[in-house]
Design a protein around this motif. Structure first.
Motif, PDB file in Angstrom:
ATOM      1  N   VAL A  27       0.810  -1.231   0.000  1.00 40.70           N
ATOM      2  CA  VAL A  27       0.000   0.000   0.000  1.00 40.70           C
ATOM      3  C   VAL A  27       0.837   1.272   0.000  1.00 40.70           C
ATOM      4  O   VAL A  27       0.308   2.374  -0.127  1.00 40.70           O
ATOM      5  CB  VAL A  27      -0.972   0.033   1.205  1.00 40.70           C
ATOM      6  N   ARG A  28       2.113   1.131   0.139  1.00 36.67           N
ATOM      7  CA  ARG A  28       3.017   2.275   0.292  1.00 36.67           C
ATOM      8  C   ARG A  28       2.803   3.363  -0.764  1.00 36.67           C
ATOM      9  O   ARG A  28       2.747   4.547  -0.443  1.00 36.67           O
ATOM     10  CB  ARG A  28       4.462   1.792   0.254  1.00 36.67           C
ATOM     11  N   ASN A  29       2.676   2.974  -2.019  1.00 37.58           N
ATOM     12  CA  ASN A  29       2.545   3.962  -3.097  1.00 37.58           C
ATOM     13  C   ASN A  29       1.226   4.725  -3.070  1.00 37.58           C
ATOM     14  O   ASN A  29       1.104   5.753  -3.731  1.00 37.58           O
ATOM     15  CB  ASN A  29       2.747   3.295  -4.456  1.00 37.58           C
ATOM     16  N   ARG A  30       0.245   4.238  -2.327  1.00 40.33           N
ATOM     17  CA  ARG A  30      -1.022   4.950  -2.205  1.00 40.33           C
ATOM     18  C   ARG A  30      -0.982   6.014  -1.107  1.00 40.33           C
ATOM     19  O   ARG A  30      -1.862   6.868  -1.023  1.00 40.33           O
ATOM     20  CB  ARG A  30      -2.151   3.981  -1.896  1.00 40.33           C
ATOM     21  N   LEU A  31       0.022   5.960  -0.263  1.00 38.60           N
ATOM     22  CA  LEU A  31       0.135   6.905   0.848  1.00 38.60           C
ATOM     23  C   LEU A  31       0.993   8.089   0.441  1.00 38.60           C
ATOM     24  O   LEU A  31       1.946   7.944  -0.314  1.00 38.60           O
ATOM     25  CB  LEU A  31       0.773   6.207   2.060  1.00 38.60           C
ATOM     26  N   ARG A  32       0.661   9.244   0.973  1.00 36.34           N
ATOM     27  CA  ARG A  32       1.493  10.421   0.738  1.00 36.34           C
ATOM     28  C   ARG A  32       2.838  10.212   1.437  1.00 36.34           C
ATOM     29  O   ARG A  32       2.916   9.513   2.457  1.00 36.34           O
ATOM     30  CB  ARG A  32       0.788  11.653   1.273  1.00 36.34           C
ATOM     31  N   PRO A  33       3.909  10.822   0.915  1.00 34.14           N
ATOM     32  CA  PRO A  33       5.244  10.603   1.494  1.00 34.14           C
ATOM     33  C   PRO A  33       5.318  10.852   3.000  1.00 34.14           C
ATOM     34  O   PRO A  33       5.958  10.083   3.725  1.00 34.14           O
ATOM     35  CB  PRO A  33       6.131  11.576   0.717  1.00 34.14           C
ATOM     36  N   VAL A  34       4.677  11.890   3.491  1.00 33.02           N
ATOM     37  CA  VAL A  34       4.737  12.170   4.929  1.00 33.02           C
ATOM     38  C   VAL A  34       4.060  11.060   5.725  1.00 33.02           C
ATOM     39  O   VAL A  34       4.539  10.668   6.786  1.00 33.02           O
ATOM     40  CB  VAL A  34       4.141  13.560   5.274  1.00 33.02           C
ATOM     41  N   ILE A  35       2.976  10.520   5.209  1.00 32.92           N
ATOM     42  CA  ILE A  35       2.270   9.424   5.889  1.00 32.92           C
ATOM     43  C   ILE A  35       3.131   8.160   5.852  1.00 32.92           C
ATOM     44  O   ILE A  35       3.196   7.415   6.834  1.00 32.92           O
ATOM     45  CB  ILE A  35       0.894   9.177   5.239  1.00 32.92           C
ATOM     46  N   GLN A  36       3.802   7.924   4.735  1.00 28.92           N
ATOM     47  CA  GLN A  36       4.724   6.784   4.653  1.00 28.92           C
ATOM     48  C   GLN A  36       5.761   6.866   5.769  1.00 28.92           C
ATOM     49  O   GLN A  36       6.029   5.869   6.453  1.00 28.92           O
ATOM     50  CB  GLN A  36       5.450   6.775   3.302  1.00 28.92           C
ATOM     51  N   ARG A  37       6.319   8.062   5.943  1.00 22.89           N
ATOM     52  CA  ARG A  37       7.357   8.240   6.969  1.00 22.89           C
ATOM     53  C   ARG A  37       6.799   8.024   8.375  1.00 22.89           C
ATOM     54  O   ARG A  37       7.502   7.525   9.249  1.00 22.89           O
ATOM     55  CB  ARG A  37       8.004   9.616   6.841  1.00 22.89           C
ATOM     56  N   TRP A  38       5.542   8.398   8.608  1.00 21.21           N
ATOM     57  CA  TRP A  38       4.938   8.180   9.922  1.00 21.21           C
ATOM     58  C   TRP A  38       4.818   6.684  10.220  1.00 21.21           C
ATOM     59  O   TRP A  38       5.007   6.250  11.348  1.00 21.21           O
ATOM     60  CB  TRP A  38       3.559   8.807  10.003  1.00 21.21           C
ATOM     61  N   PHE A  39       4.464   5.897   9.193  1.00 19.75           N
ATOM     62  CA  PHE A  39       4.258   4.463   9.391  1.00 19.75           C
ATOM     63  C   PHE A  39       5.556   3.661   9.459  1.00 19.75           C
ATOM     64  O   PHE A  39       5.604   2.630  10.120  1.00 19.75           O
ATOM     65  CB  PHE A  39       3.388   3.887   8.254  1.00 19.75           C
ATOM     66  N   GLU A  40       6.581   4.091   8.755  1.00 22.91           N
ATOM     67  CA  GLU A  40       7.803   3.297   8.605  1.00 22.91           C
ATOM     68  C   GLU A  40       8.374   2.731   9.913  1.00 22.91           C
ATOM     69  O   GLU A  40       8.708   1.548   9.971  1.00 22.91           O
ATOM     70  CB  GLU A  40       8.868   4.086   7.837  1.00 22.91           C
ATOM     71  N   PRO A  41       8.506   3.515  10.986  1.00 17.88           N
ATOM     72  CA  PRO A  41       9.094   2.943  12.207  1.00 17.88           C
ATOM     73  C   PRO A  41       8.258   1.810  12.805  1.00 17.88           C
ATOM     74  O   PRO A  41       8.796   0.924  13.464  1.00 17.88           O
ATOM     75  CB  PRO A  41       9.156   4.121  13.182  1.00 17.88           C
ATOM     76  N   TYR A  42       6.958   1.825  12.563  1.00 16.56           N
ATOM     77  CA  TYR A  42       6.078   0.830  13.168  1.00 16.56           C
ATOM     78  C   TYR A  42       6.063  -0.488  12.404  1.00 16.56           C
ATOM     79  O   TYR A  42       5.630  -1.502  12.949  1.00 16.56           O
ATOM     80  CB  TYR A  42       4.657   1.380  13.285  1.00 16.56           C
ATOM     81  N   VAL A  43       6.533  -0.482  11.173  1.00 11.84           N
ATOM     82  CA  VAL A  43       6.556  -1.713  10.387  1.00 11.84           C
ATOM     83  C   VAL A  43       7.500  -2.730  11.020  1.00 11.84           C
ATOM     84  O   VAL A  43       7.219  -3.926  11.037  1.00 11.84           O
ATOM     85  CB  VAL A  43       6.944  -1.420   8.917  1.00 11.84           C
ATOM     86  N   SER A  44       8.587  -2.262  11.598  1.00 11.76           N
ATOM     87  CA  SER A  44       9.540  -3.179  12.229  1.00 11.76           C
ATOM     88  C   SER A  44       9.390  -3.214  13.752  1.00 11.76           C
ATOM     89  O   SER A  44      10.122  -3.943  14.420  1.00 11.76           O
ATOM     90  CB  SER A  44      10.971  -2.786  11.856  1.00 11.76           C
ATOM     91  N   ALA A  45       8.458  -2.474  14.290  1.00 12.44           N
ATOM     92  CA  ALA A  45       8.265  -2.428  15.743  1.00 12.44           C
ATOM     93  C   ALA A  45       7.291  -3.521  16.198  1.00 12.44           C
ATOM     94  O   ALA A  45       6.514  -4.058  15.413  1.00 12.44           O
ATOM     95  CB  ALA A  45       7.732  -1.060  16.156  1.00 12.44           C
ATOM     96  N   SER A  46       7.324  -3.806  17.483  1.00 12.93           N
ATOM     97  CA  SER A  46       6.405  -4.806  18.035  1.00 12.93           C
ATOM     98  C   SER A  46       5.234  -4.158  18.757  1.00 12.93           C
ATOM     99  O   SER A  46       4.513  -4.815  19.498  1.00 12.93           O
ATOM    100  CB  SER A  46       7.153  -5.743  18.975  1.00 12.93           C
TER     101      SER A  46
END
Length: 171
Positions: free
Chosen positions: A52-71
């Motif tokens: 879904v990454r390409n559907r998100l605006r760049p700033v929203i992508q950056r908000w989510f990125e740390p949580y993809v590898s978090a528990s």
């Protein structure tokens, strides 16, 4: 809601969100995915995010990125939308976001521009009322930019609403 950790249900929601217009459905489903599937294998979360990454605006992508590898993922956050079921949207967002999404603002601006071009006063007045009541400066500025580009100046009623919105921002 009955099985919030079910990866396949969340994946189906992400796929459904991709079929809808705008970014808000995908963003809300991704927030629920990361919350519900906190203990899922990191590769599963990375695949979901990549889908879904390409559907998100760049700033929203950056908000989510740390949580993809978090528990962990917060139960209430700015990444949640009205499409989120498990995660609550945070109040720590611009006032406009509490009343309408970016997708809504873009559509309202496009509709207002069409009404302006056709000279539909009632539709424009409805747009002005929305912008002033909801303080939707995004919708107004999107439409304003096009009018200025096409006409060089704002019509009198548009100027008045622009001033009203500017004063509202200052208060």
């Amino acid at each position: 809601m009955r099985d919030p950790q079910n990866v396949s249900v969340h994946t189906a929601r992400l796929t459904s969100g991709l079929a809808l217009s705008g970014t808000e459905p995908v963003q809300g489903a991704l927030a629920d995915f990361l919350f519900g599937c906190q203990q899922a294998d990191i590769r599963v979360k990375q695949e979901a995010f990549a889908s879904v990454r390409n559907r998100l605006r760049p700033v929203i992508q950056r908000w989510f990125e740390p949580y993809v590898s978090a528990s962990s993922f917060p139960a209430c956050c700015t990444m949640a939308t009205r499409w989120s079921v498990l995660v609550g949207p945070s109040l720590d967002v611009p006032r406009r976001v509490l009343r309408c999404s970016t997708d809504n603002s873009r559509q309202l601006a496009a509709d207002a521009l069409a009404a302006w071009r056709k000279g539909e006063e009632n539709t424009q007045e409805g747009f002005f009322e929305h912008c002033c009541v909801c303080r939707d400066t995004l919708a107004f500025m999107l439409a304003r930019r096009v009018i200025l580009k096409e006409r060089g100046e704002l019509p009198p009623r548009w100027r008045a609403v622009c001033l009203s919105l500017q004063q509202a921002v200052l208060t």
